[in-house]
Write an enzyme that holds these catalytic residues in place. Structure first.
Site, short mmCIF file in Angstrom:
data_model
loop_
_atom_site.label_atom_id
_atom_site.label_comp_id
_atom_site.label_asym_id
_atom_site.label_seq_id
_atom_site.Cartn_x
_atom_site.Cartn_y
_atom_site.Cartn_z
N HIS A 1 41.51 24.66 8.44
CA HIS A 1 40.41 23.72 8.24
C HIS A 1 40.96 22.45 7.58
O HIS A 1 41.86 22.52 6.74
CB HIS A 1 39.33 24.33 7.32
CG HIS A 1 38.02 23.64 7.42
ND1 HIS A 1 37.73 22.52 6.70
CD2 HIS A 1 36.93 23.91 8.18
CE1 HIS A 1 36.50 22.11 7.00
NE2 HIS A 1 35.99 22.94 7.90
N ASP B 1 34.04 29.57 12.18
CA ASP B 1 34.02 29.97 13.60
C ASP B 1 34.64 31.33 13.86
O ASP B 1 34.50 31.86 14.96
CB ASP B 1 34.76 28.91 14.43
CG ASP B 1 33.99 27.60 14.45
OD1 ASP B 1 34.55 26.57 14.03
OD2 ASP B 1 32.81 27.62 14.83
#
Ligand code: SDX
Length: 430
Positions: A307, A364
């Site tokens: 991320h 996700d």
């Protein structure tokens, strides 16, 4: 005392003010940099560049903190409904009972799309990707309500447009699914909750009434809440970029949906499930998946991991892990992909490559498995992300329009091309 930063360039010293955020984040303001020094900044991917001040969402990537308007994501995921969260993000506070009742009524009254739009679903190929359909129809919604193109200072109109978008996005998603499987559309029903309505539109059929599983309804509510906003991510920045030209909300949201589609962003949830299915069907080992992810000559990345902001565990992934325990503790919800995902996570989190780069599961990584447990098809996973993210996109579009400091977004560049040269006729060209 106002902090300042000094830049020494070509023997001259320039001072810039330092801006301090609520949680003491710091930025130096370069508004006058080019005028005073002739310099611009360069920052591929805007990794170190703030595009705006915002009061909507706070993310601490090192500590794994996420708050919507100050409320921790863990509390909202546990106690809020998705409409409540949508209101909080867009209007700034948790709604009173009356406000929530009025919002729910607007959602119910504005859940249908113009019947002319149904032809669009029927004319699209059954294999059409639902994100392409969603972005097209969302933009088309404005064509049926052009009065919404100009909602400046028309609060009532803005509220109606917002409720219509938040409500209709479910209908568009469900209708695209029904069209792809050749079934008749199931229309929204006035006496259902936001999530129950969506599940019913997706899975009810004229031969078999659909009974919403309360556990799945709660799971959907939680999933939509954890996806609802995430400060200046790629798609939200896109909505702000498009909206900064004073394009209407439908066009701005359409652009946000398209930005979300990419596998580096919201498309990652579909890519995660495709990786898990590939492992399951091909016999590829988890170790081989990780080796490919680490191989610099291989463009494959381990979707659902890493991320730009979180350099610790994504707090949303933790919420979804708790949800998974509830869902998959039921013997009729078992899924072999979950075992593969857990093994992938376990091996990645103990692998130096991932540890050194602080690559952790993001939102996700597990969301797709949860949606799969509800019966949501793999190619609709990013659409589900968009349904959740819509209130965040709207909140940022509104905040930008309400901000007197907002300007047209127009970054600069450093030109690296040819020096001036002149026209060559075809016979003169090499
Ligand atoms: C979302 O911004 C948001 O808030 C987004 C989001 C939201 O709510 O809106 O949180 C939602 O988009 C989550 C992210 C979903 N995407 C993925 O899961 C795709 C896989 N992840 C990677 O592509 C990557 O981690 C990014 C794109 C998410 C972030 O990448 P960055 O910040 O640009 O970092 P990078 O690509 O420069 O990576 C740094 C290093 C590189 O290796 P080195 O050059 O240092 O050797 O880490 C490696 C990268 O190769 N790396 C990965 C990896 N992620 C980073 N290597 C293998 N697999 C990965 N997943």
């Amino acid at each position: 005392m106002d902090e300042k930063i000094s830049i020494v360039y070509q023997g001259k010293t320039y001072e810039s003010p330092v801006i301090t955020g609520t949680k003491n984040e710091k930025a130096f303001d370069i508004a006058n940099l080019r005028k005073e020094t002739g310099l611009i900044t360069m920052d591929y991917g805007y990794q170190n560049t703030g595009s705006t001040k915002s009061s909507i969402t706070f993310v601490d990537g090192e500590k794994g903190i996420l708050r919507y308007r100050g409320y921790p994501i863990e509390e909202l995921a546990e106690k809020a409904t998705f409409p409540e969260t949508a209101w909080l993000l867009i209007y700034g506070d948790l709604p009173t009972e009356d406000q929530l009742t009025a919002f729910r009524r607007l959602l119910t009254e504005n859940s249908l799309i113009h019947e002319n739009l149904l032809h669009f679903f029927r004319e699209m190929p059954p294999s059409a990707h639902p994100m392409g359909i969603l972005s097209s129809i969302v933009n088309a919604l404005g064509l049926f309500s052009p009065r919404f193109y100009d909602t400046e200072n028309q609060a009532g109109e803005f509220d109606l447009m917002v409720a219509g978008l938040v409500s209709k996005i479910r209908t568009i998603a469900a209708f695209s699914y029904k069209a792809s499987i050749g079934e008749p559309f199931a229309y929204p029903e006035a006496d259902r909750s936001y999530c129950s309505n969506f599940l019913n539109m997706m899975f009810s059929s004229h031969t078999k009434p659909f009974v919403v599983n309360p556990l799945m309804e709660k799971a959907l509510n939680t999933l939509l809440i954890v996806h609802a906003d995430h400060e200046q991510n790629c798609s939200t920045s896109t909505v702000r970029m498009v909206g900064s030209s004073q394009a209407n909300l439908y066009a701005s949201i359409c652009a946000g949906i398209c930005a979300l589609w990419g596998p580096l962003h919201g498309g990652a949830n579909q890519a995660v499930l495709e990786t898990l299915l590939r492992v399951q069907k091909s016999g590829m080992t988890v170790k081989q998946v990780l080796e490919r992810a680490k191989d610099k000559t291989d463009p494959f990345k381990l979707s659902g991991f890493g991320h730009r902001v979180y350099k610790s565990y994504d707090p949303r992934a933790k919420v979804l892990q708790g949800l998974m325990e509830k869902i998959f503790s039921h013997e009729d919800n078992q899924d072999p992909l979950l075992d593969i995902a857990r093994e992938l996570e376990h091996q990645a989190l103990s692998d130096d490559y991932f540890i050194e780069r602080k690559l952790y599961p993001n939102v996700d990584f597990y969301s797709g498995i949860l949606y799969r447990a509800m019966g949501i098809p793999t190619n609709m996973l990013t659409v589900m992300f968009a349904i959740g993210r819509l209130p965040g996109w709207i909140a940022h579009w509104k905040e930008m329009h309400d901000d007197p400091c907002s300007k047209l977004n127009r970054p600069r560049q450093i030109y690296m091309g040819e020096k001036e040269r002149h026209w060559l006729d075809r016979e003169e060209r090499a």
